[in-house]
Design a protein around this motif. Sequence first.
Motif, PDB file in Angstrom:
ATOM      1  N   UNK A   7       0.984  -1.280  -0.077  1.00 50.03           N
ATOM      2  CA  UNK A   7       0.008  -0.162   0.015  1.00 50.03           C
ATOM      3  C   UNK A   7       0.776   1.310   0.388  1.00 50.03           C
ATOM      4  N   UNK A   8       1.906   1.241   0.965  1.00 55.21           N
ATOM      5  CA  UNK A   8       2.756   2.396   0.958  1.00 55.21           C
ATOM      6  C   UNK A   8       3.536   2.602  -0.329  1.00 55.21           C
ATOM      7  N   UNK A   9       3.928   1.356  -0.908  1.00 52.26           N
ATOM      8  CA  UNK A   9       4.838   1.662  -2.190  1.00 52.26           C
ATOM      9  C   UNK A   9       3.852   2.254  -3.268  1.00 52.26           C
ATOM     10  N   UNK A  10       2.555   1.702  -3.577  1.00 52.40           N
ATOM     11  CA  UNK A  10       1.433   2.431  -4.281  1.00 52.40           C
ATOM     12  C   UNK A  10       1.607   3.951  -4.067  1.00 52.40           C
ATOM     13  N   UNK A  11       1.266   4.348  -2.948  1.00 53.52           N
ATOM     14  CA  UNK A  11       1.075   5.687  -2.534  1.00 53.52           C
ATOM     15  C   UNK A  11       1.966   6.345  -3.050  1.00 53.52           C
ATOM     16  N   UNK A  12       3.418   5.944  -2.559  1.00 57.02           N
ATOM     17  CA  UNK A  12       4.715   6.664  -3.001  1.00 57.02           C
ATOM     18  C   UNK A  12       4.942   6.924  -4.442  1.00 57.02           C
ATOM     19  N   UNK A  13       4.411   5.933  -5.054  1.00 57.68           N
ATOM     20  CA  UNK A  13       4.601   5.834  -6.584  1.00 57.68           C
ATOM     21  C   UNK A  13       3.916   7.144  -7.354  1.00 57.68           C
ATOM     22  N   UNK A  14       2.817   7.392  -6.640  1.00 57.40           N
ATOM     23  CA  UNK A  14       2.256   8.635  -7.383  1.00 57.40           C
ATOM     24  C   UNK A  14       2.363  10.082  -6.878  1.00 57.40           C
ATOM     25  N   UNK A  15       3.314   9.974  -5.863  1.00 60.86           N
ATOM     26  CA  UNK A  15       3.571  11.441  -5.338  1.00 60.86           C
ATOM     27  C   UNK A  15       4.593  12.159  -6.467  1.00 60.86           C
ATOM     28  N   UNK A  16       4.421  13.493  -6.264  1.00 59.63           N
ATOM     29  CA  UNK A  16       5.250  14.452  -7.193  1.00 59.63           C
ATOM     30  C   UNK A  16       6.641  14.076  -6.630  1.00 59.63           C
ATOM     31  N   UNK A  17       7.526  14.581  -7.475  1.00 63.11           N
ATOM     32  CA  UNK A  17       8.957  14.815  -6.904  1.00 63.11           C
ATOM     33  C   UNK A  17       9.201  15.505  -5.833  1.00 63.11           C
ATOM     34  N   UNK A  18       8.533  16.701  -5.703  1.00 63.82           N
ATOM     35  CA  UNK A  18       8.628  17.487  -4.527  1.00 63.82           C
ATOM     36  C   UNK A  18       8.221  16.963  -3.285  1.00 63.82           C
ATOM     37  N   UNK A  19       7.057  16.274  -3.412  1.00 66.31           N
ATOM     38  CA  UNK A  19       6.600  15.585  -2.305  1.00 66.31           C
ATOM     39  C   UNK A  19       7.527  14.434  -1.917  1.00 66.31           C
ATOM     40  N   UNK A  20       7.964  13.765  -2.802  1.00 66.79           N
ATOM     41  CA  UNK A  20       9.249  12.707  -2.588  1.00 66.79           C
ATOM     42  C   UNK A  20      10.213  13.406  -1.848  1.00 66.79           C
ATOM     43  N   UNK A  21      10.754  14.248  -2.200  1.00 61.64           N
ATOM     44  CA  UNK A  21      11.780  15.012  -1.571  1.00 61.64           C
ATOM     45  C   UNK A  21      11.500  15.446  -0.242  1.00 61.64           C
ATOM     46  N   UNK A  22      10.191  16.092   0.093  1.00 59.71           N
ATOM     47  CA  UNK A  22       9.825  16.434   1.443  1.00 59.71           C
ATOM     48  C   UNK A  22       9.636  15.289   2.347  1.00 59.71           C
ATOM     49  N   UNK A  23       9.006  14.236   1.716  1.00 59.60           N
ATOM     50  CA  UNK A  23       9.069  12.797   2.612  1.00 59.60           C
ATOM     51  C   UNK A  23      10.269  12.255   2.994  1.00 59.60           C
TER      52      UNK A  23
END
Length: 75
Positions: A7-23
């Motif tokens: 579930x976490x993998x699927x949610x992370x895959x749809x995040x924008x690059x900015x959100x991924x960096x912040x996370x």
Amino acid sequence: MEATIEILKKKIEVLSPDLLEALSKILDKVETQVLADIPQFQMDEVSYRIQFHSENPATKLDFFDNVAELEQICA
């Protein structure tokens, strides 16, 4: 546990690059802390905000403001 990871993998895959960096920055800070020191309600709130944003992408600006505030608190 495996289901949660998927579930976490699927949610992370749809995040924008900015959100991924912040996370990523937030997770780096969390790794240095003991998770038991973070109240469960705060962890639930972060999870809820990420889920809400994924379902309501128009909330992007508000979400980024909240992430910036969270990064300041964790810094």
